[in-house]
Enzyme design. Structure first.
Site, PDB file in Angstrom:
ATOM      1  N   GLU B 209       0.848  -1.189   0.000  1.00 47.24           N
ATOM      2  CA  GLU B 209       0.000   0.000   0.000  1.00 47.24           C
ATOM      3  C   GLU B 209       0.884   1.240   0.000  1.00 47.24           C
ATOM      4  OE1 GLU B 209      -3.810  -0.200   2.367  1.00 47.24           O
ATOM      5  OE2 GLU B 209      -2.700   1.261   3.554  1.00 47.24           O
ATOM      6  N   HIS B 331       4.044 -10.090  13.206  1.00 39.56           N
ATOM      7  CA  HIS B 331       2.905 -10.233  14.120  1.00 39.56           C
ATOM      8  C   HIS B 331       2.411 -11.678  14.250  1.00 39.56           C
ATOM      9  CE1 HIS B 331       0.717  -8.365  10.438  1.00 39.56           C
ATOM     10  NE2 HIS B 331       0.556  -9.654  10.350  1.00 39.56           N
ATOM     11  N   PRO B 380      -1.475  -2.146  10.060  1.00 44.12           N
ATOM     12  CA  PRO B 380      -2.229  -1.903   8.835  1.00 44.12           C
ATOM     13  C   PRO B 380      -3.730  -1.939   9.109  1.00 44.12           C
ATOM     14  CG  PRO B 380      -1.356  -4.137   8.851  1.00 44.12           C
ATOM     15  CD  PRO B 380      -0.855  -3.473  10.105  1.00 44.12           C
ATOM     16  N   HIS B 406      -2.480  -5.660  16.032  1.00 45.79           N
ATOM     17  CA  HIS B 406      -1.794  -5.862  14.744  1.00 45.79           C
ATOM     18  C   HIS B 406      -2.588  -5.368  13.549  1.00 45.79           C
ATOM     19  CE1 HIS B 406      -4.490  -9.047  13.547  1.00 45.79           C
ATOM     20  NE2 HIS B 406      -3.710  -9.488  12.592  1.00 45.79           N
ATOM     21  N   GLY B 407      -3.830  -4.936  13.740  1.00 42.17           N
ATOM     22  CA  GLY B 407      -4.610  -4.501  12.575  1.00 42.17           C
ATOM     23  C   GLY B 407      -6.009  -4.126  12.991  1.00 42.17           C
ATOM     24  N   LYS B 482      -3.024  -5.746  -4.437  1.00 44.11           N
ATOM     25  CA  LYS B 482      -3.433  -6.979  -3.745  1.00 44.11           C
ATOM     26  C   LYS B 482      -3.411  -8.160  -4.698  1.00 44.11           C
ATOM     27  CE  LYS B 482      -6.645  -7.308  -0.796  1.00 44.11           C
ATOM     28  NZ  LYS B 482      -5.847  -7.523   0.413  1.00 44.11           N
TER      29      LYS B 482
END
Lengths: 136, 483
Positions: B209, B331, B380, B406-407, B482
């Site tokens: 990204e 992670h 993220p 972690h997200g 992606k």
């Protein structure tokens, strides 16, 4: 009415869960394989036809189910092969698999692994059933 | 089924399921969440999975779960568990199949406005240079000998091959290499899978990204990391690919019989484990470190090709197109660390699955410039929403085995997302918001839609308010690649 053997996707927050049912263990393995390919949206080429065989020595029926599907994932990744015809012989603690299929034309979704999460092959009035969770 | 009345409220951001909740629990479960996030967590089976995790032999302190927690397989995503050396257990399923799945952040001196006319070209260049998608092979095919070197040397292998700089390695967790990795403990099948996948992104929730730094909360920490408001950064999220998946598959299978040998009884077979000082435990630890090294090298090669993409798309169009590393952190990992538990310093194996190490200021393993501010934590968000840069705190060392979120964490099943969201519509919507999307699979894109995830801002506010991380900067996506 439920068919004698089949598979169905079950909602899971992060991964994929497959419910499979069949009259016996051989057919349960075959339905699980077909269900896994369906989740991956795997499409096979019409030719050339390919055959592969392997043996699995296993601890119990659940371990056999996981090892069998893991072997198919490996063949899809290393040899780009998928299978639609399954000749499975089960002897005491050993599976002899003779599979026929073709090169994979496309896969829409990657499965990282077949898990043992809450895995239990259950006896039912009409045979066997299990829920398999895949890490994706 | 676990309800609010089973859970003790410690503060607005911290809760506990006591050890008395179930007879086989060895430690309590500590939950970092607001009431709202906790009620979302209760929509799936993640708390039951956390209680199951609390039965692992040799646990100390408590099993910790983060606000981005969600249901996984065996051990919940967003979970942290520490087992005591020498004979506490190590559980491959409590680390995950994607060993050292993690995040790398690269910063730039490129102002967003200067790059804006070229972002479509940049997205296409990244998509070209950084292979993604199911079964994709990379630019590099490793011989068996090369692969063994990757296992042993991680990012050092990449440095020798010209894919890294010393500065990159300095700013990677563990310097990008775990010692004591042993390729001899890794199967032939895993090695066959690993040989062609280095430098590939994969599919699923992995991505590259391009973001702009939207808001800075800690000016000094941002300055040290080289983050400037309205300038571009690049986030790379992926792991050890089929190599790590196969290693975990192999050991989860082997440990099915190991638990019988060691008389370990567990509520879920995916939690299978072996004592850390057993031959089986040592073998897995050595193999896992090999996979972790592979993942460090993988993200390093991807960073190399991301730099090439920036050069191709932006050289001569912006004053300085170079990317410098902020940090690279795992992670999904098992690490032997020292932690204070009930006033005693203990040597433990910390399992983090969907949780990020978040060591506070003063930790010696950090690059010198990061020691005063704490370890960078890269979070993220879901596609199209914010991502975050945080730092670890003294609080995370005291209360969560030096770990944080972690997200965003999923809340909607993949099947539901596919039914309710069309990939094409989502891509159009994201493009309409100025986010350039390059996706290998539209159904895959739909599964990763922002609606399928929790609010990452709420997750980050929770860990910040709980004191187990501190906010540094918020990032906003402008291009997403992606598989």
């Amino acid at each position: 009415m439920e068919t004698p053997a089949g598979f169905q996707e079950i909602a899971h927050t992060a991964d994929w869960e497959l419910y499979v049912w069949a009259a016996d263990l051989n057919t349960l393995l075959e339905q699980a394989a077909r269900g896994m390919y369906s989740l991956m949206a795997a499409r096979l080429q019409s030719s050339p036809r390919q055959r592969r065989g392997f043996e699995i020595h296993y601890l119990d029926n659940e371990s056999l189910l996981v090892s069998f599907l893991a072997e198919l994932l490996l063949l899809s990744e290393l040899e780009n092969l998928g299978f639609d015809t399954f000749d499975l012989q089960i002897e005491s603690e050993r599976l002899i698999a003779d599979l026929s299929g073709a090169p994979i034309e496309s896969i829409a979704k990657e499965i990282k692994a077949v898990t043992y999460h809450n895995l239990a092959i259950r006896n039912t009035a009409s045979g066997l059933e299990a829920n398999i969770v895949f890490d994706v | 089924m676990i309800n609010f009345h089973d859970i003790k409220e410690i503060s607005k951001f911290e809760w506990e399921i006591p050890q008395s909740f179930r007879a086989d629990m060895r430690v309590p479960v500590r939950i970092f969440a607001t009431r709202q996030l906790l009620s979302e967590i209760m929509d799936d089976k993640s708390l039951e999975q956390a209680v199951n995790a609390a039965t692992l032999p040799g646990l100390v302190g408590h099993v910790v779960v983060m606000p981005d927690m969600h249901q996984g397989y065996g051990f919940p995503i967003g979970g942290v568990a520490a087992t005591l050396l020498p004979d506490g257990v190590i559980s491959p399923g409590a680390i995950g199949y994607d060993i050292n799945c993690g995040v790398r952040l690269l910063a730039s001196q490129i102002p967003y406005e200067a790059a804006k006319p070229h972002l479509a070209d940049l997205a296409s260049a990244l998509n070209h240079f950084c292979p993604s998608g199911v079964g994709t092979k990379g630019h590099i095919h490793l011989s068996e000998k090369d692969l063994d070197q990757v296992c042993r040397e991680g990012s050092r292998w990449a440095l020798k091959g010209g894919y890294a700089s010393e500065a990159d390695l300095r700013r990677t967790e563990e310097g990008g290499v775990f010692s004591e990795a042993d390729p001899a403990q890794i199967s032939r099948h895993a090695k066959e899978r690993g040989r062609s996948q280095i430098g590939t992104l994969g599919a699923g929730n992995h991505f590259i990204e391009v973001d702009l730094v939207d808001q800075i909360f800690d000016a000094e920490a941002a300055r040290v990391m080289g983050l400037q408001e309205d300038h571009l950064v690049v986030m790379i999220h992926c792991g050890s690919r089929g190599f790590g998946h196969q290693i975990c598959t192999d050991y989860v299978k082997d440990f099915q019989s190991a638990v019988r040998r060691y008389g370990i009884h567990l509520p879920d077979r995916e939690l299978v484990c072996a004592p850390l000082n057993s031959p089986e435990g040592k073998a897995y630890l050595s193999a896992m470190r090999g996979a972790a090294n592979y993942a460090f090298a993988n993200r390093q090669v991807l960073a190399h090709y991301a730099r090439k993409a920036f050069e191709q798309a932006l050289a001569g169009k912006v004053p300085d197109w170079h990317l410098h590393q902020v940090y690279d952190i795992a992670h999904n990992m098992g690490k032997v660390e020292n932690h204070q538990v009930a006033g005693k310093e203990l040597r433990v194996c910390v399992h983090r699955k969907g949780a990020t190490r978040a060591f506070g200021p003063g930790f010696e393993g950090l690059p010198e410039e990061y020691r005063p501010i704490g370890q960078p934590v890269l979070v993220p968000g879901s596609m199209g929403t914010a991502s975050w840069v945080l730092v670890g705190t003294a609080g995370s060392m005291e209360r969560s085995f030096g770990s944080t979120c972690h997200g965003a964490g999923r809340k909607m099943s993949r099947s539901q997302a596919k039914k309710s969201i069309w990939g094409e519509e989502l891509r159009t919507e994201l493009e309409g918001r100025g986010i350039h999307v390059r996706a290998g699979s539209l159904p895959g894109l739909a599964e990763e839609a922002p609606q399928a995830y929790k609010d990452v801002d709420a997750v980050v506010e929770t860990v910040a308010n709980a004191g187990i991380a501190r906010k540094v900067a918020r990032l906003r996506p402008v291009a997403v690649i992606k598989g």
